[in-house]
Design an enzyme around this catalytic site. Sequence first.
Site, PDB file in Angstrom:
ATOM      1  NE  ARG A  19       4.453  10.995   4.396  1.00 60.00           N
ATOM      2  CZ  ARG A  19       3.133  11.163   4.492  1.00 60.00           C
ATOM      3  NH1 ARG A  19       2.306  10.167   4.210  1.00 60.00           N
ATOM      4  NH2 ARG A  19       2.650  12.324   4.877  1.00 60.00           N
ATOM      5  NE  ARG A  78      -2.101  -1.087   3.762  1.00 59.62           N
ATOM      6  CZ  ARG A  78      -2.696  -1.161   4.948  1.00 59.62           C
ATOM      7  NH1 ARG A  78      -4.025  -1.133   5.016  1.00 59.62           N
ATOM      8  NH2 ARG A  78      -1.990  -1.249   6.058  1.00 59.62           N
ATOM      9  CG  ASP A 105       0.331   6.362   3.488  1.00 60.68           C
ATOM     10  OD1 ASP A 105      -0.433   5.386   3.597  1.00 60.68           O
ATOM     11  OD2 ASP A 105       1.218   6.641   4.321  1.00 60.68           O
ATOM     12  CE1 TYR A 120       7.309   3.363  -0.619  1.00 58.98           C
ATOM     13  CE2 TYR A 120       8.365   1.470   0.421  1.00 58.98           C
ATOM     14  CZ  TYR A 120       7.225   2.104  -0.047  1.00 58.98           C
ATOM     15  OH  TYR A 120       6.009   1.488   0.045  1.00 58.98           O
TER      16      TYR A 120
END
Length: 244
Positions: A194, A49, A51, A109
């Site tokens: 994050r 998933r 965001d 990422y």
Amino acid sequence: MRYFIEFAYKGTNYHGWQIQPEAISVQEVLTKATNLILKDTFELVGAGRTDAGVHASQMYAHFDTEVDFNFEDAVRKVNSYLPEDIAVFRIFPVSADAHTRFDATARTYEYHIHLKKNVFSKDLSWYHFRKLNIDKMNEAAKILLEYEDFECFSKTHTDVFTFNCTITEAHWQLNNDNLVFTISANRFLRNMVRAIVGTLINIGLEKIEVQEMRTIIESKNRGKAGFSVPAHGLYLTKVSYPYI
């Protein structure tokens, strides 16, 4: 038959990957397109998933269908139906038990920051104009590789059974006015990247010392870690499988 679909998306206009009851998602749009083109009804199961506002330059999903189709034609037709911010690269057959989420061995990422105002980077990179000590940020990033429990960087009240992740890569690289953080692990918690970036930014601003990274991780307390940086600078860039 089971198939993998490889694709990318700009997440600006979507409420993340997963279908939401009252918000548009990448999963919803891509499922509708593939169902229409293949003239079948099936569910797309994603590799994970993302965001709202987060992008993906490489993402996978799988689906099951008994419809016989030409892979290249299907990709071309699906892309012609999709909006400009979602692109399919390929569709290919896999074994019946292959799973895009559970079979993934690593995910990578990137977080993009531009240090000089750039009108073309809107929605694609976070503008941060204050001076950062990148050497200290890299020193602190290496500490992440010493730990497995990252509860301190996880969004609270999640339904995970473990906060353990194996991080294999974490570093910053400066290219002119563009600063990129790259991190790879076998799995990630919600909001983890994050929160890590926000903590490293605080170290780069010299608000906290490098060694405080250990104290934060060992606290297992989200309140001890840094702020969560904006979603629009985050990209899922690679999902790895043992058979691809």
